[in-house]
Design a protein around this motif. Structure first.
Motif, PDB file in Angstrom:
ATOM      1  N   GLY A  61       0.769  -1.235   0.000  1.00 37.32           N
ATOM      2  CA  GLY A  61       0.000   0.000   0.000  1.00 37.32           C
ATOM      3  C   GLY A  61       0.803   1.290   0.000  1.00 37.32           C
ATOM      4  N   TYR A  63       2.697   3.715  -2.238  1.00 36.44           N
ATOM      5  CA  TYR A  63       2.863   4.061  -3.641  1.00 36.44           C
ATOM      6  C   TYR A  63       3.766   5.279  -3.815  1.00 36.44           C
ATOM      7  N   GLN A  65       4.029   7.891  -2.055  1.00 38.83           N
ATOM      8  CA  GLN A  65       3.414   9.152  -1.680  1.00 38.83           C
ATOM      9  C   GLN A  65       4.274   9.803  -0.598  1.00 38.83           C
ATOM     10  N   ARG A 105      -2.136   2.821   1.533  1.00 42.10           N
ATOM     11  CA  ARG A 105      -3.431   2.805   0.833  1.00 42.10           C
ATOM     12  C   ARG A 105      -4.141   1.508   1.185  1.00 42.10           C
ATOM     13  N   LYS A 106      -5.410   1.638   1.379  1.00 39.92           N
ATOM     14  CA  LYS A 106      -6.219   0.447   1.666  1.00 39.92           C
ATOM     15  C   LYS A 106      -6.608  -0.211   0.362  1.00 39.92           C
ATOM     16  N   ASP A 108      -8.934  -2.084  -2.295  1.00 33.56           N
ATOM     17  CA  ASP A 108     -10.380  -1.939  -2.602  1.00 33.56           C
ATOM     18  C   ASP A 108     -11.130  -3.197  -2.290  1.00 33.56           C
TER      19      ASP A 108
END
Length: 108
Positions: A61, A63, A65, A105-106, A108
């Motif tokens: 998760g 990326y 960022q 990030r979770k 989906d």
């Protein structure tokens, strides 16, 4: 600023202009593409360890960022915020993931 369309199978990154959707699959091997920010610096094609680290981070998760330093003092007027550097090895990445789990990030 644009993005990098990264194929972990080919170990290639393709630059993409801002807002460009780009292909969903690698034009060379057909594997899925991962879209990362322009700040991602792809390793050399033969650097197995760094490619493994990048894939490991993305799979968990992260990326590429920006992640702010947890213990950094607030930036003063005109000062740039301080960001956490991304790890270079899988061993460092495991610790990074534990420390910054809330930033991932979770799925989906």
């Amino acid at each position: 600023m644009g993005a990098k369309h990264v194929c972990f199978a080919c170990r290639k990154a393709f630059n993409s202009p801002h807002g460009h959707i780009g292909p969903q699959k690698c034009p060379e091997c057909g594997e899925p593409i991962v879209v990362l920010p322009q700040r991602f610096r792809p390793p050399r094609k033969g650097d197995d360890d760094k490619w493994a680290t990048a894939r490991f981070l993305v799979n968990h998760g992260f990326y590429y960022q920006h992640i702010g330093l947890l213990d950094a003092p607030p930036a003063g007027k005109g000062a740039l915020p301080q960001y956490v550097p991304y790890p270079e090895t899988v061993r460092e990445a495991k610790e990074f993931i534990e420390t910054y789990r809330a930033w991932a990030r979770k799925k989906d």
